[in-house]
Design an enzyme around this catalytic site. Structure first.
Site, PDB file in Angstrom:
ATOM      1  N   GLY A  11       1.027  -1.279  -0.068  1.00  0.00           N
ATOM      2  CA  GLY A  11      -0.046   0.024   0.012  1.00  0.00           C
ATOM      3  C   GLY A  11       0.838   1.301   0.107  1.00  0.00           C
ATOM      4  NE  ARG A  72      -1.133  -4.926  -0.657  1.00  0.00           N
ATOM      5  CZ  ARG A  72      -2.011  -3.666  -0.549  1.00  0.00           C
ATOM      6  NH1 ARG A  72      -2.724  -3.506  -1.581  1.00  0.00           N
ATOM      7  NH2 ARG A  72      -1.867  -3.199   0.504  1.00  0.00           N
ATOM      8  CB  SER A  73       4.646  -9.001  -6.756  1.00  0.00           C
ATOM      9  OG  SER A  73       5.254  -9.837  -7.661  1.00  0.00           O
ATOM     10  N   GLY A 102       5.848  -2.258   3.697  1.00  0.00           N
ATOM     11  CA  GLY A 102       5.201  -3.044   5.066  1.00  0.00           C
ATOM     12  C   GLY A 102       5.657  -4.346   5.286  1.00  0.00           C
ATOM     13  CG  ASP A 103       2.920  -6.869   7.242  1.00  0.00           C
ATOM     14  OD1 ASP A 103       2.284  -6.378   6.183  1.00  0.00           O
ATOM     15  OD2 ASP A 103       2.108  -7.132   8.191  1.00  0.00           O
ATOM     16  CB  THR A 127       2.693   0.593   5.951  1.00  0.00           C
ATOM     17  OG1 THR A 127       1.096   0.376   6.372  1.00  0.00           O
ATOM     18  CG2 THR A 127       3.398   0.220   7.328  1.00  0.00           C
ATOM     19  CG  ASP A 129      -2.363  -0.050   8.005  1.00  0.00           C
ATOM     20  OD1 ASP A 129      -3.136   0.691   7.699  1.00  0.00           O
ATOM     21  OD2 ASP A 129      -2.231  -1.373   7.415  1.00  0.00           O
ATOM     22  CG  ASP A 131       0.699  -2.791  10.538  1.00  0.00           C
ATOM     23  OD1 ASP A 131       1.556  -2.195   9.647  1.00  0.00           O
ATOM     24  OD2 ASP A 131       0.255  -3.703   9.863  1.00  0.00           O
ATOM     25  NE  ARG A 173      -4.758  -5.946   5.211  1.00  0.00           N
ATOM     26  CZ  ARG A 173      -4.275  -5.593   4.145  1.00  0.00           C
ATOM     27  NH1 ARG A 173      -4.808  -6.044   2.925  1.00  0.00           N
ATOM     28  NH2 ARG A 173      -2.998  -5.228   3.909  1.00  0.00           N
ATOM     29  CB  SER A 217     -24.161  14.877  19.352  1.00  0.00           C
ATOM     30  OG  SER A 217     -22.843  15.224  18.793  1.00  0.00           O
TER      31      SER A 217
HETATM   32  O1  F6P Z   1      -1.816   0.507   3.660  1.00  0.00           O
HETATM   33  C1  F6P Z   1      -2.353  -0.159   4.385  1.00  0.00           C
HETATM   34  C2  F6P Z   1      -3.769  -0.395   4.167  1.00  0.00           C
HETATM   35  O2  F6P Z   1      -4.258   0.906   4.096  1.00  0.00           O
HETATM   36  C3  F6P Z   1      -4.638  -1.165   5.097  1.00  0.00           C
HETATM   37  O3  F6P Z   1      -5.051  -0.518   6.479  1.00  0.00           O
HETATM   38  C4  F6P Z   1      -5.988  -1.494   4.324  1.00  0.00           C
HETATM   39  O4  F6P Z   1      -6.540  -2.747   4.789  1.00  0.00           O
HETATM   40  C5  F6P Z   1      -5.308  -1.895   2.890  1.00  0.00           C
HETATM   41  O5  F6P Z   1      -4.018  -1.040   2.837  1.00  0.00           O
HETATM   42  C6  F6P Z   1      -5.999  -1.781   1.808  1.00  0.00           C
HETATM   43  O6  F6P Z   1      -5.189  -1.732   0.581  1.00  0.00           O
HETATM   44  P1  F6P Z   1      -5.868  -2.100  -0.727  1.00  0.00           P
HETATM   45  O7  F6P Z   1      -7.134  -1.455  -1.073  1.00  0.00           O
HETATM   46  O8  F6P Z   1      -4.546  -1.393  -1.511  1.00  0.00           O
HETATM   47  O9  F6P Z   1      -5.713  -3.577  -0.919  1.00  0.00           O
END
Ligand code: F6P
Length: 324
Positions: A11, A72-73, A102-103, A127, A129, A131, A173, A217
């Site tokens: 991402g 993403r490969s 990322g991971d 990333t 996230d 994470d 995620r 609210s």
């Molecule tokens: O970049 C991380 C992230 O934003 C996650 O939080 C999310 O679930 C995911 O990417 C969604 O990515 P894509 O729509 O590119 O699969």
């Protein structure tokens, strides 16, 4: 080392361009040629390389997205794909690689290094996230939480105007870092994250209390990976539980959080990690992610960076409750 290559993968995240710029300029500063690999591991397999000069990375520090694009490969998960990637790198004389991602990116790099240890690999956490273990902040996180914060501020205006309960779903995620920070910064009544399993009943009790005080609210920030199934599902549960006493709306912020101009913090972090990644390659380091912990540069083996997410600070979760 002959040449330094850089690519972005997984991402995309704001600040990736600032990081590419730093890698390229540091490599050139120390007398190396710099190469950009387009579309992450996909481009590595296809030999989609572009030479990057000093001024080829001008005017990108302020841009979101990534000039090298990302992917993403699936092919890189196969032995054949990795062999072809290796062949392409060797043919282009590339023996030092900087991977911003990322991971998933570091998992791929880790497997590749076991097969082809003569290529040096340094990772940079990129990333939204946040994470990854081994850095206080990943590139993209600060911009994403500011984007989420601004959006939730806007939602708060209309929530107050109509006395409504809003469920706002933010990205994450597997992790609740974006939800937690943006929730605190907007004074949300509750934050639901995958790291905490007591969310549903706890939320009911907060809303119960607010209902008895006639506080209609409310903002509930939900991480997309929350075990209760996201904002729509949670809204449904609350509707049922409270017999439609709340006027409920749901907003999914989605990919708006992934783009935009990187914040100042982001650009500085990305520049620093980009510079340190090249220095690390020059020192002969490999198989490591470079991060910043307590303002100091820290190197963490890929395996550890991906398997040990930094824990969510439970004090911050408590803060949401005490301050709302
Ligand atoms: O970049 C991380 C992230 O934003 C996650 O939080 C999310 O679930 C995911 O990417 C969604 O990515 P894509 O729509 O590119 O699969």
């Amino acid at each position: 080392m002959k040449k330094v290559a850089v690519f972005t993968s997984g991402g995309d995240a704001p600040g990736m361009n600032a990081c590419i710029r730093a890698v390229v300029r540091t490599a050139i500063h120390y007398g190396y040629e710099a190469v950009g690999i387009r579309r992450g591991y996909e481009g590595m397999i296809d030999g989609d390389f572009v030479e990057l000069k000093q001024f080829g990375v001008s005017n990108i520090i302020q841009l979101g997205g990534t000039i090298l694009q990302s992917a993403r490969s699936e092919r890189f998960r196969t032995v054949e794909g990795r062999q072809e990637a290796y062949r392409q790198l060797i043919a282009a004389d590339i023996d030092g690689v900087v991977a911003i991602g990322g991971d998933g990116t570091f998992t791929g790099a880790n497997i590749f290094l076991k097969e082809f240890p003569e290529i040096r690999f340094i990772g940079i956490p990129g990333t939204i996230d946040n994470d990854l273990f081994g850095t206080d902040y990943t590139i993209g996180y600060d911009t994403a939480i500011n984007t989420a914060m601004n959006a939730i501020d806007n939602i708060k205006d209309t929530a107050n105007a109509h006395n409504r309960l809003f469920f706002v779903e933010v990205m994450g995620r597997d992790a609740g870092f974006i939800a937690l920070r943006s929730g605190i910064a907007t004074g949300a009544e509750a934050v639901l994250v995958p790291e905490s399993k007591k969310d549903t009943n706890h939320l009911f009790s907060i809303l119960e209390k607010n209902l008895t005080q006639n506080k209609m609210s409310n903002i509930v920030v939900v991480a997309e990976g929350d075990e209760a199934g996201g904002a729509f599902k949670m809204a449904e549960k609350v509707r049922e539980k409270f017999n439609n006493q709340f006027d409920i709306r749901v907003t999914i912020l989605g990919h708006v959080q992934r783009g935009g101009r990187p914040t100042c913090m982001e650009r500085v972090l990305a520049s620093r990690l980009g510079m340190e990644s090249v220095r690390a390659l020059m020192d002969g380091k490999t198989g490591l992610m470079v991060g910043e912990v307590d303002k100091k540069i820290v190197f963490t083996p890929f395996e550890k960076a991906i398997k040990h997410h930094e824990d969510l600070n439970s004090l911050l979760l408590d803060m949401v409750e005490i301050l709302s």
